[in-house]
Design a protein around this motif. Structure first.
Motif, mmCIF file in Angstrom:
data_model
loop_
_atom_site.group_PDB
_atom_site.id
_atom_site.type_symbol
_atom_site.label_atom_id
_atom_site.label_comp_id
_atom_site.label_asym_id
_atom_site.label_seq_id
_atom_site.Cartn_x
_atom_site.Cartn_y
_atom_site.Cartn_z
ATOM 1 N N SER A 87 33.339 35.499 -10.113
ATOM 2 C CA SER A 87 34.174 34.305 -10.003
ATOM 3 C C SER A 87 33.402 33.140 -9.399
ATOM 4 C CB SER A 87 35.408 34.604 -9.157
ATOM 5 O OG SER A 87 35.023 34.962 -7.837
ATOM 6 N N ASP A 88 32.418 33.465 -8.574
ATOM 7 C CA ASP A 88 31.572 32.457 -7.938
ATOM 8 C C ASP A 88 30.242 33.122 -7.618
ATOM 9 O OD1 ASP A 88 30.733 30.058 -6.847
ATOM 10 O OD2 ASP A 88 32.476 29.830 -5.539
ATOM 11 N N ASP A 89 29.210 32.294 -7.464
ATOM 12 C CA ASP A 89 27.899 32.887 -7.189
ATOM 13 C C ASP A 89 26.982 31.883 -6.516
ATOM 14 O OD1 ASP A 89 25.515 32.321 -9.658
ATOM 15 O OD2 ASP A 89 27.522 31.459 -9.826
ATOM 16 N N LEU A 90 25.784 32.341 -6.159
ATOM 17 C CA LEU A 90 24.827 31.504 -5.448
ATOM 18 C C LEU A 90 24.197 30.443 -6.326
ATOM 19 C CD1 LEU A 90 22.925 34.229 -3.355
ATOM 20 C CD2 LEU A 90 24.858 32.810 -2.645
ATOM 21 N N LEU A 91 23.821 30.800 -7.550
ATOM 22 C CA LEU A 91 23.027 29.911 -8.392
ATOM 23 C C LEU A 91 23.862 28.932 -9.187
ATOM 24 C CD1 LEU A 91 20.331 29.017 -9.614
ATOM 25 C CD2 LEU A 91 20.536 30.889 -11.265
ATOM 26 N N GLY A 160 23.776 34.538 -16.010
ATOM 27 C CA GLY A 160 22.829 34.313 -14.920
ATOM 28 C C GLY A 160 23.440 34.131 -13.551
ATOM 29 N N LYS A 161 24.641 34.609 -13.354
ATOM 30 C CA LYS A 161 25.265 34.482 -12.034
ATOM 31 C C LYS A 161 24.630 35.466 -11.054
ATOM 32 C CE LYS A 161 29.684 33.120 -14.106
ATOM 33 N NZ LYS A 161 31.136 33.428 -14.196
ATOM 34 N N ILE A 162 24.502 35.041 -9.796
ATOM 35 C CA ILE A 162 23.800 35.843 -8.796
ATOM 36 C C ILE A 162 24.683 36.011 -7.571
ATOM 37 C CG2 ILE A 162 21.800 35.965 -7.263
ATOM 38 C CD1 ILE A 162 20.213 34.472 -9.391
ATOM 39 N N ALA A 163 25.045 37.237 -7.271
ATOM 40 C CA ALA A 163 25.879 37.554 -6.114
ATOM 41 C C ALA A 163 25.046 37.514 -4.844
ATOM 42 C CB ALA A 163 26.513 38.932 -6.291
ATOM 43 N N GLY A 164 25.715 37.220 -3.726
ATOM 44 C CA GLY A 164 25.001 37.224 -2.456
ATOM 45 C C GLY A 164 25.724 36.458 -1.378
ATOM 46 N N THR A 165 24.992 36.174 -0.315
ATOM 47 C CA THR A 165 25.532 35.516 0.868
ATOM 48 C C THR A 165 24.890 34.149 1.053
ATOM 49 O OG1 THR A 165 25.898 37.643 1.944
ATOM 50 C CG2 THR A 165 25.819 35.704 3.369
ATOM 51 N N GLU A 166 25.694 33.194 1.484
ATOM 52 C CA GLU A 166 25.208 31.840 1.747
ATOM 53 C C GLU A 166 25.578 31.454 3.178
ATOM 54 O OE1 GLU A 166 25.413 28.802 -1.459
ATOM 55 O OE2 GLU A 166 26.763 27.748 -0.079
#
Length: 756
Positions: A87-91, A160-166
């Motif tokens: 649904s949302d990602d870093l990149l 190309g979505k990238i999961a992670g922490t911001e």
């Protein structure tokens, strides 16, 4: 009871052992070190930085390095957010490759009050597209680069979505006036056993997401944490009439309600603000221009601060608290690969950081089109082919104020026929030629002769002929605003100073008698500026205004100069700006006096503060630049820095310079519908930024040799302007592992030799 010398020595060695583990190298003993500690408002030296990054505490007869929030980080501003990669990602902020490639920006549920998440999404959309040609698939987006292209260059990553922490926070002095936004993105693919960090300091005057599409994307795809910084110059707007500002997440508040939490507010009192608004209503202050900090002098430090912040974020995420309740640092400079990177101003910041990096936080540098200003070019020359470059290594504001005089006229030269964007300056280009002739700055008796002469002046002052057709678009979209921004920042002027008669404001855009007049800025602009703004006009309807125009304040491109009576694009203001750099009147040659002299001295001091030695002390580094770069000409920046660095480091140098033909500063201009002709003349430099990163990564990780400095010869796309054929790998050949004899860039006896 006294402590024996042997006990002290043992304790000292144990502390140094801990610091050696931390840094990967053994520092000098702190017992005998003389260092300058920081205060709430001033920075300490490198030893102070080390002590503030690592909380080394005695434990069981030795020392343990614990994680600690770096100094100057405002704990109250520190937030983290996890993105699921769907649904949302870093990149891509959930937009994916398709959304970033769309010509239509995402919408807001309420444009008057966008949410923080909506602003972040649009900031990523706009900043990605500002640095990368995502206008058409034919230009390479989605085929040669983009979120869907994997690290091997193949189309395997889908959207190309990238999961992670911001994680994001302010770094600031006690007053809140010198404020930097830092951010760290940690992809879920990060491997704590093989840690890596890539810096992504913002380009231009952009906000903290300003390098998302360059260093950000490369780092995230490679499983590295990405350390971002807006370097103290990023996209902060203060609407002085409404007295509204933005917060760290882009949302809007009144300046009084925001207080020190404002991303930027002009440093003026309420009475000064009221008086200014009365005389100059509806003006705008920008952070880069009006913070009165000259942040460029600290761009390297702010990049290093981002690295320090990244180590904190990583250890908070992956560390485990011991019995003390603190987390020992398991990810540290000694075991982490760190590449300093970015483009344009961010690239300059990476190089400056590498020069200043005494602790060894940075392992290597890979940057594109750096805005970098060598301090000392004595004994260094540049040859292209058999010709010697006449003017080289000038400071940015020097060559920009020169371009600001001659570019509009030069765009009419015979060799500039067919310039993309020529229509944007048609209203004042001929008058600029006429006015320059009247002031004795050109000698030609016809407009054509004057234009050809103006272009030759630019050649003599350092621009290559490869830039000839791009001067029109650069003057229309960049040059004057950058001149005014840097005049203000280097001189540390207040927005109320109106240096050389210029200010920033929204102007009337509809045809008629009021076209170009100052008008109130819509609250919608402030509401969305975090996402849409680039930190300098023109943006969001905010433009450069010449207050001293005949008949009253007017947008600069429509302004009539009092001394010429012509609508010449505010030549009088351009001449004033040039004088503040040189210290003399560009028409008469007489030395400045009075207020202008005092302003000039301030500007020259600011310029000196940002110039660098080029001493990388043997740190491996790669620069890629386009020969057609019209904004940051290679003879003043990349070529000049390469020469200055070779001189400074001599045999220790491991700097490589790759110059790409048919490439320039603004990839986003390629395939831009408003600038047909960029597409048929130019290839994306971004392709070579990615190659440079790959080469540096392989060098640091596996010991692969860095190819020698070289010219990379590309082939522009065929077709008609605005409808160029699709790019392929054959248009953009790889950097050669061993350049051909006719392509090698060399340095010998003070001369940088670049093949034609």
């Amino acid at each position: 009871m006294g402590i024996s010398a042997a006990t002290l020595l043992s304790a000292d060695n144990k502390l140094l052992d801990t610091l050696q583990t931390e840094l990967g190298k053994r520092p000098a003993s702190l017992r005998s070190a003389t260092f300058t500690p920081g205060t709430p408002d001033t920075d300490g030296d490198e030893i102070d930085r080390l002590l503030s990054l690592v909380d080394a505490r005695p434990s069981a007869g030795t020392f343990i390095a614990y994680n600690v929030l770096p100094e100057r980080i405002w704990a109250s501003s520190y937030t983290t957010q996890t993105y699921d990669g769907t649904s949302d990602d870093l990149l891509t902020a959930g937009l994916g490759k398709t959304g970033l490639g769309s010509a239509t920006a995402p919408t807001y549920a309420s444009a008057a009050a966008p949410t923080a998440s909506e602003l972040r999404r649009n900031a990523i959309y706009n900043n990605y597209r500002a640095l990368v040609d995502a206008n058409k698939a034919a230009g390479g987006y989605g085929t040669l680069y983009g979120p869907n292209i994997d690290i091997s260059g193949n189309d395997t990553l889908g959207e190309g979505k990238i999961a992670g922490t911001e994680a994001i926070a302010y770094s600031s002095d006690a007053s809140g006036k010198r404020k930097i936004t830092l951010m760290v993105q940690v992809p879920n693919s990060f491997d704590k056993t093989k840690p890596c960090i890539v810096t992504a300091t913002s380009s231009g005057s952009r906000g903290v997401y300003g390098a998302i599409g360059t260093a950000g994307e490369w780092g995230l795809k490679h499983g590295c944490a990405v350390a971002y910084s807006d370097k103290g110059s990023g996209n902060g707007m203060h609407d002085l009439a409404a007295d509204t500002v933005n917060l760290i997440d882009g949302t809007v508040a009144t300046a009084s309600a925001a207080g020190t939490t404002a991303h930027f507010a002009a440093d003026i009192s309420k009475s000064e603000l009221d008086a200014f608004n009365l005389t100059f209503p509806n003006r705008i202050a920008y952070k880069h221009a009006h913070s009165r900090q000259n942040p460029e002098k600290d761009w390297g430090k702010y990049t290093l601060d981002a690295v320090g912040f990244a180590f904190y974020v990583l250890n908070e995420k992956y560390g485990t608290a011991d019995a003390s309740g603190k987390k020992p640092r398991i990810i540290r400079p000694g075991n982490t690969l760190v590449i300093a990177s970015s483009a344009s101003n961010g690239a300059g910041a990476a190089l400056i950081a590498a020069e200043q990096d005494k602790l060894g936080l940075i392992d290597g540098v890979a940057v594109s089109e750096p805005q970098i200003q060598p301090k000392d070019m004595s004994g260094v020359s540049i040859k292209q082919g058999t010709g010697t470059v006449a003017t080289l290594g000038k400071p940015l504001l020097d060559y920009f104020t020169y371009a600001n005089l001659y570019q509009p006229c030069a765009a009419l030269a015979s060799d500039a026929t067919g310039s993309p964007g020529a229509a944007f300056i048609a209203g004042y280009a001929t008058n600029r030629c006429t006015a320059l002739k009247a002031k004795g700055l050109l000698n030609g008796t016809t407009t054509q002769a004057q234009a050809d002469e103006a272009l030759q002046k630019l050649h003599t002052y350092g621009w290559t002929s490869a830039s000839d057709v791009f001067h029109a678009s650069h003057h229309a979209l960049a040059t004057p605003s950058i001149v005014v921004t840097y005049l203000n920042t280097y001189g540390r002027f207040s927005v109320t100073d109106n240096v050389c008669g210029f200010s920033f404001a929204t102007t009337v855009g509809t045809a008629g008698a009021t076209l170009g007049n100052v008008t109130a800025t819509s609250p919608l602009v402030q509401a969305g500026i975090f996402a849409s703004g680039n930190g300098v006009p023109p943006t969001g309807g905010i433009n450069l205004v010449y207050n001293d125009a005949s008949g009253g304040a007017k947008r600069d491109v429509l302004a009539v100069s009092p001394s010429t009576g012509l609508a010449d694009g505010a030549l009088d203001g351009a001449l004033c700006a040039r004088s503040l750099v040189t210290g003399s009147d560009p028409v008469t040659g007489s030395k400045l006096t009075g207020t202008l002299l005092a302003q000039s001295e301030r500007v020259q001091k600011g310029i000196a503060e940002v110039q660098v030695k080029g001493a990388l002390d043997g740190k491996p580094a790669i620069i890629v630049s386009g020969r057609s770069d019209t904004l940051i000409p290679v003879n003043h920046a990349s070529r000049a820095y390469y020469g200055a660095s070779q001189k400074a480091d001599d045999s220790k140098s491991r700097l490589r310079y790759y110059e790409v033909t048919n490439a320039q500063h603004f990839d986003s201009f390629i395939d831009n519908a408003a600038l047909p002709g960029y597409d048929t003349r130019l290839v994306p430099l971004h392709v070579y930024f990615n190659q440079a990163m790959d080469l540096m990564y392989a060098h640091l990780k596996n010991g692969a040799a860095l190819p020698a400095s070289q010219v990379v010869r590309t082939t522009p796309r065929s077709g008609t302007a605005g409808a160029a054929s699709a790019i392929s790998a054959s248009n953009v050949p790889a950097i050669a592992s061993t350049p051909a004899n006719g392509d090698a860039i060399t340095y010998s006896s003070g001369t940088v030799s670049v093949p034609d």
